[in-house]
Write a protein that holds these residues in place. Structure first.
Motif, mmCIF file in Angstrom:
data_model
loop_
_atom_site.group_PDB
_atom_site.id
_atom_site.type_symbol
_atom_site.label_atom_id
_atom_site.label_comp_id
_atom_site.label_asym_id
_atom_site.label_seq_id
_atom_site.Cartn_x
_atom_site.Cartn_y
_atom_site.Cartn_z
ATOM 1 N N THR A 114 0.824 -1.213 0.000
ATOM 2 C CA THR A 114 0.000 0.000 0.000
ATOM 3 C C THR A 114 0.857 1.263 0.000
ATOM 4 O O THR A 114 0.364 2.349 0.278
ATOM 5 N N ARG A 115 2.121 1.090 -0.342
ATOM 6 C CA ARG A 115 3.055 2.216 -0.373
ATOM 7 C C ARG A 115 3.958 2.049 -1.597
ATOM 8 O O ARG A 115 4.627 1.036 -1.748
ATOM 9 N N GLU A 117 6.881 4.059 -3.936
ATOM 10 C CA GLU A 117 7.800 5.182 -4.071
ATOM 11 C C GLU A 117 8.067 5.484 -5.541
ATOM 12 O O GLU A 117 8.042 4.592 -6.389
ATOM 13 N N THR A 164 -6.369 7.635 -0.403
ATOM 14 C CA THR A 164 -4.996 7.569 -0.898
ATOM 15 C C THR A 164 -4.398 8.970 -0.869
ATOM 16 O O THR A 164 -5.113 9.960 -1.010
ATOM 17 N N TYR A 166 -0.454 11.435 -1.171
ATOM 18 C CA TYR A 166 0.979 11.555 -1.422
ATOM 19 C C TYR A 166 1.683 12.032 -0.159
ATOM 20 O O TYR A 166 1.146 12.843 0.611
ATOM 21 N N THR A 167 2.882 11.532 0.051
ATOM 22 C CA THR A 167 3.800 12.085 1.041
ATOM 23 C C THR A 167 5.147 12.279 0.349
ATOM 24 O O THR A 167 5.409 11.699 -0.713
ATOM 25 N N GLU A 169 9.140 11.897 1.110
ATOM 26 C CA GLU A 169 10.056 11.273 2.054
ATOM 27 C C GLU A 169 11.439 11.123 1.433
ATOM 28 O O GLU A 169 11.583 10.489 0.392
ATOM 29 N N VAL A 174 5.911 9.666 -2.542
ATOM 30 C CA VAL A 174 5.412 8.363 -2.126
ATOM 31 C C VAL A 174 3.889 8.366 -2.208
ATOM 32 O O VAL A 174 3.232 9.302 -1.734
ATOM 33 N N GLN A 175 3.338 7.328 -2.825
ATOM 34 C CA GLN A 175 1.891 7.174 -2.933
ATOM 35 C C GLN A 175 1.439 6.153 -1.905
ATOM 36 O O GLN A 175 1.917 5.022 -1.877
ATOM 37 N N ASN A 176 0.516 6.543 -1.029
ATOM 38 C CA ASN A 176 0.015 5.694 0.044
ATOM 39 C C ASN A 176 -1.463 5.405 -0.189
ATOM 40 O O ASN A 176 -2.247 6.324 -0.440
ATOM 41 N N ASP A 178 -4.849 3.774 1.518
ATOM 42 C CA ASP A 178 -5.379 3.442 2.848
ATOM 43 C C ASP A 178 -6.493 2.401 2.743
ATOM 44 O O ASP A 178 -7.673 2.712 2.921
#
Length: 224
Positions: A114-115, A117, A164, A166-167, A169, A174-176, A178
Motif C-alpha cells: 500500500t506504499r 515510491e 490515498t 501523497y507524502t 520522504e 510516495v503514494q500511500n 489506505d
C-alpha cells in the motif's frame, strides 16, 4: 505471478478477457494508436509549461521505484500492457501525457503493498510540497510553484472511493493507499476520471464484456 486468478484478466479460451469493469472502461477510453505504451522503467518527464527555451532545465523526471522488479509485460486490450508485481499489477494504457494517466496501479488483494515510491530527478534547489487538497506542487529554490501534480485517488471493485495520499520522504514522492477491512479488491489507483464517470457524474458499470483475440487490436465480442 503465474496464477491467472490473481490477475485482472483471464486467458482461458484463446482470447484475453479483462474481468474488472473499471479497468475495461479505462483502457477503452480515448486510446492513442500513434504511440506504443511506455515501459514502467521509463522516466516520466514533467515540464514547467512557463519555461522558455533558455530554461530547459526546468523539468522533473519520475519513475516507479519498483519497476525493475516487475514481471515481463503481457499485452492487454486496446494496446495496453500489464506488468505483474507481488499481489499487484502496473497497467500501462496506450496514452500520451495529454490524454490521461500514463500508468495505473491495481491492488489485487489484501496482501498487496500500500506504499509505492517514485524515484525523482529534480533541478537543484527544487522540492515537493503536498498541498491541503492532496495535490503536489514542485517548487523552485524561491518556493515558487513550477509544476503541479493532481491529487491521487483510488476506487475499489464495489465502486467505493479508497483513501490515498501523497507524502514526500527523503526527496521521493510516495503514494500511500489506505485500504481497510471494508475494502473490496481489486483497487484501481489513479485511473483517468473521464474514463470511469459519465458526463452527468455516474460511474461506469459492468454493462459490456470486451474480448481481445490474438492478432486483433479492438473489441471482437461485446458492445459498449
Amino acid at each position: 505471478m503465474n496464477d491467472n486468478r490473481r490477475r485482472t484478466f483471464e486467458t482461458g479460451s484463446g482470447g484475453m478477457e479483462v474481468v474488472s469493469p473499471l479497468v475495461r472502461a479505462v483502457l477503452s477510453y480515448a486510446p492513442c494508436d500513434e504511440r506504443e505504451p511506455m515501459l514502467p522503467t521509463e522516466w516520466i518527464e514533467l515540464s514547467d509549461e512557463g519555461a522558455g527555451p533558455a530554461d530547459a532545465e526546468s523539468s522533473v523526471r519520475m519513475r516507479l521505484s519498483c519497476a525493475p522488479q516487475l514481471g515481463r509485460g503481457v499485452p492487454g486490450p486496446f494496446g495496453s500492457m500489464f506488468y505483474a508485481g507481488d499481489h499487484f499489477e502496473v497497467i500501462v494504457p496506450r496514452r500520451t501525457a495529454e490524454q490521461g494517466a500514463l500508468l495505473m496501479i491495481n491492488l489485487l488483494d489484501a496482501s498487496a503493498p500500500t506504499r509505492f515510491e517514485f524515484d525523482t530527478e529534480l533541478p537543484a534547489g527544487w522540492s515537493f510540497r503536498v498541498e491541503r487538497d492532496g495535490s503536489v506542487s514542485i517548487v523552485d529554490d524561491h518556493e515558487l510553484s513550477r509544476i503541479f501534480i493532481g491529487a491521487t485517488w483510488a476506487i475499489d471493485s464495489r465502486s467505493a472511493r479508497v483513501g490515498t495520499r501523497y507524502t514526500c520522504e527523503r526527496g521521493k514522492l510516495v503514494q500511500n493507499i489506505d485500504v481497510g477491512v471494508g475494502t473490496s479488491f481489486p483497487v484501481l489507483v489513479d485511473p483517468d476520471p473521464d474514463a470511469i464517470f459519465t458526463p452527468d457524474g455516474y460511474l461506469v458499470t459492468a454493462t459490456w464484456e470486451p474480448r481481445l483475440i490474438p492478432g486483433e487490436t479492438d473489441i471482437a465480442v461485446g458492445e459498449a
